[in-house]
Every structure is written in C-alpha cells, then in structure tokens.
Design an enzyme around this catalytic site. Structure first.
Site, PDB file in Angstrom:
ATOM      1  N   ASP A  34       0.740  -0.842   0.022  1.00 42.39           N
ATOM      2  CA  ASP A  34      -0.020   0.256  -0.002  1.00 42.39           C
ATOM      3  C   ASP A  34       0.451   1.415  -0.092  1.00 42.39           C
ATOM      4  O   ASP A  34       2.148   1.001   1.243  1.00 42.39           O
ATOM      5  CB  ASP A  34      -0.787   0.033   1.424  1.00 42.39           C
ATOM      6  CG  ASP A  34      -1.603   1.060   1.720  1.00 42.39           C
ATOM      7  OD1 ASP A  34      -1.857   2.226   0.432  1.00 42.39           O
ATOM      8  OD2 ASP A  34      -2.261   1.414   2.230  1.00 42.39           O
ATOM      9  N   ASP A  78      -8.431  -7.020   1.019  1.00 37.98           N
ATOM     10  CA  ASP A  78      -7.682  -6.893   2.085  1.00 37.98           C
ATOM     11  C   ASP A  78      -8.107  -6.594   3.243  1.00 37.98           C
ATOM     12  O   ASP A  78      -8.478  -5.225   3.262  1.00 37.98           O
ATOM     13  CB  ASP A  78      -5.829  -6.508   1.996  1.00 37.98           C
ATOM     14  CG  ASP A  78      -6.328  -5.048   2.112  1.00 37.98           C
ATOM     15  OD1 ASP A  78      -5.294  -4.791   3.008  1.00 37.98           O
ATOM     16  OD2 ASP A  78      -7.470  -4.151   1.245  1.00 37.98           O
TER      17      ASP A  78
END
Length: 376
Positions: A92, A271
C-alpha cells in the site's frame, strides 16, 4: 504480471482467475493478510504459508519507510528476504495512513508533509519518492500514491481530492518508467479509483484509471464509514467500467459477507486487518457465524471451532481452551484466534472460487451470507 480470467458466474459478475507474478501464482478471488510493518501481527510466516495458506500478503510503505527504514531493507535485499516471505507481496502506498493522520499532515500539489507517529519527525511523500520507496521495498504489486477522502466528504472536496489523485497517478507512471526494479523482478503498478460516494465522481475516476492501461486496478476510499449499501453501489458502478481482462482490488474490505457481496460485483482481490484485529479481541469468524470467544458460554465447550478444518488453530484446540487463554491474558490466545480467522478468510474465498467454477455461486452466496452473519 499476468492475469488470466478463467470464468465468470452465470448469475452474477463473480469471477475466477489467476494472477502470475515473479514470486508465484495467486488464484482469485483472493484475500490478502495485512502485514503492515512486514509482519502479520502475532502470526509467523510458517503459519501464513502452512496453516493460513496465504498466497500473497501486504506491507505498508508508510510504516516500512519509518521503521526499519529503506537502508535496512535495501541491505537485506528487499522485504521478501528481510521477512522470509517467498510468495508475492503487495505494498500500500501510504495514502490511507496519510488520510488517518489528519491532524498531523498537510496535503499540497507536490505531495504530503506529515509527522511520524513514532517520533514526530517531519517527512514529505510525493508520487515520485513513494514509487522509489516501493521499488526499494521490493513488492510485486505496488500502489499509486493517492489521497483517500474521509466519509462523509463534501462534493467539492471529493472532486478536488479525486483530481489530485489523478494528477499524482500520472506522476507515478512517469517515475516508474524512469526507474528500474531494485532486485531484478517485475513490479506492477495498480492505480486507485477514488470519488467518495458520488456516482459521477466514481464514474469519472474509473474511466480515468481505465484509460491509463495498467495491468491491474484498485478501488479505494470505501469501507471508511459509509453504509454498506453505498459501498456496494460504488463498487458495482466502478467494476462495470474497469477493464474485464484486468484484476480488480477493493482496498480495506472487510467482513466475510462484505467480501462475498463484492465478489458477486466483480472484485478479485481483498485485504483487511479485521481477521487479525478482531481475532486479537476474541472475535472468531466461522462457517456457522460469529463467536465472541470471551463469552462464558464457551467456558466448558470442549469442541474445536471446526473439526474438519485443515488449520491447526481451528481443528486442534477447543473453544474452552482458547477462551481460557484470553481470560488468562495469554498471548497464545491471540495467535490462535488470528491464525484461525485468517485461515477462515482464505477458506471462504477458496470456496467462493469453487462455487464460481461450478456455476453455483449466485445460489450459494445468499444462504452463506445469512449463515456468516449469525451471532453464536
């Protein structure tokens, strides 16, 4: 990176596919355990591989940049060698962490100035240096640097934020084109669709992202406090625009039923910290519903969570024992709950894939969701 779309469910938009990366294959739909600082909390890499059967995990640019830092990661040969995980990793970009640091950051065209949550030191993230940082971390899939607007957001702010995210994306693409991977394996960029819960903005953002021709695309800015119905509506709108032949990743979602609903809308990758965070607090997700293992009702229940599971944490320990561990403050309780929840999430998406391939997903899903939501 390569994505093969194998089949789409007849009664929904659910898809089964396969992503191939330099560190292995990923069968979709897939859930990705979150290893924010290079570690999935309370879970070893061996447990992730063998018990959870994770095919890909996440790391976070913001946290890894601050600690252990790029010098250590570079010397180690990247995050794969640093943490001993030999399967794919996604990072990320830190955009969400910047969003969550609302009181300690300043957003401008150049990038974001923020204060470290560790020592208060000031740092600047730009689209360019975030690409460089993710090169150094060495993930297989790297995320574009974006701004994640809060919910609710005024329309004007959401539009301004989306436009900034788009300009930053073009700078991310340019920077990646000017640099090489640090460790010799391919690194694939996923842009991120934003636009809050405004249909016209989501449509515009999805069209912009699709036009950039990336190998995969992500949907951000959902599961940040909006009603579930809004999440599903925005997700469906975006999935109908993003290219069919590219994987779609819905960031930060969510509960088991959220995952099944969004699979039915065409999402391939998920996720969320929920299985580990909730597990550490005694919430267990199961095929029959949700268990609060701290409740007294489990004190003399000597049956396992699921005797038929392949996961040791689910199969080999009784509910009474796990409850005892929580009551006694033993760390093992958190580990067993986390391993169980992660294994369950991976079993859930594996079963969803099986149902898609069999053509029965759309009839299986409603019954499954009702079961998953039951409070035991």
């Amino acid at each position: 990176m390569n994505f093969e779309l194998i089949t789409t469910d007849n009664g929904s938009k659910a898809r089964a596919g396969k992503i191939t990366t330099a560190h292995g294959e990923i069968e979709t739909p897939i859930f990705m355990p979150v290893g924010t600082v290079g570690s999935v909390k309370a879970v070893t890499q061996e447990q992730l591989r063998d018990a959870v059967q994770a095919q890909i995990i996440l790391g976070n640019t913001y946290h890894l940049y601050l600690r252990p830092g790029l010098e250590v990661l570079s010397k180690a040969g990247g995050l794969h060698k640093f943490n001993g995980w030999d399967r794919p990793i996604l990072t990320d970009s830190g955009g969400y962490q910047v969003f969550s640091l609302a009181n300690n950051r300043k957003i401008k065209e150049e990038g974001v100035v923020f204060q470290s949550h560790i020592d208060g030191s000031r740092h600047l993230f730009t689209p360019e240096n975030v690409m460089d940082i993710q090169r150094t971390i060495g993930a297989d899939i790297i995320m574009a640097f974006d701004e994640c607007p809060p919910y609710p957001s005024e329309y004007r702010y959401a539009r301004k934020s989306m436009d900034l995210t788009h300009r930053w994306l073009d700078r991310c693409i340019k920077r990646l084109g000017e640099t090489m991977p640090a460790y010799g394996h391919e690194q694939t960029l996923f842009p991120i669709v934003q636009g809050s819960t405004y249909k016209d903005l989501r449509k515009a953002s999805a069209e912009f992202i699709a036009s950039r021709g990336a190998a995969g695309n992500a949907i951000g800015g959902l599961s940040v406090g909006e009603p579930e119905e809004d999440m599903y509506e925005m997700c469906e709108l975006v999935c109908d625009i993003l290219p069919v032949e590219k994987p779609r990743y819905l960031m930060g979602v969510g509960t088991p039923w959220n995952i099944l609903e969004n699979i039915s809308l065409g999402v391939d990758m998920f996720d969320c910290v929920m299985p580990t965070r909730n597990g550490r607090n005694g919430m267990l997700f199961t095929w029959n519903g949700v268990i609060n293992i701290k409740n007294k009702k489990w004190a003399d229940d000597f049956t396992p969570i699921d005797a038929n599971s392949e996961c040791f944490a689910t199969r080999d320990y009784s509910k009474a024992y796990i409850r005892h561990l929580f009551a006694a403050g033993e760390i093992l309780g958190m580990t067993l709950a986390s391993v169980h929840n992660l294994a369950f999430y991976l079993e859930l998406v594996k079963e969803a894939r099986k149902q898609i391939l069999a053509g029965t997903f759309s009839t299986w899903k409603p019954k499954m969701i009702a079961q998953l939501k039951t409070r035991l």
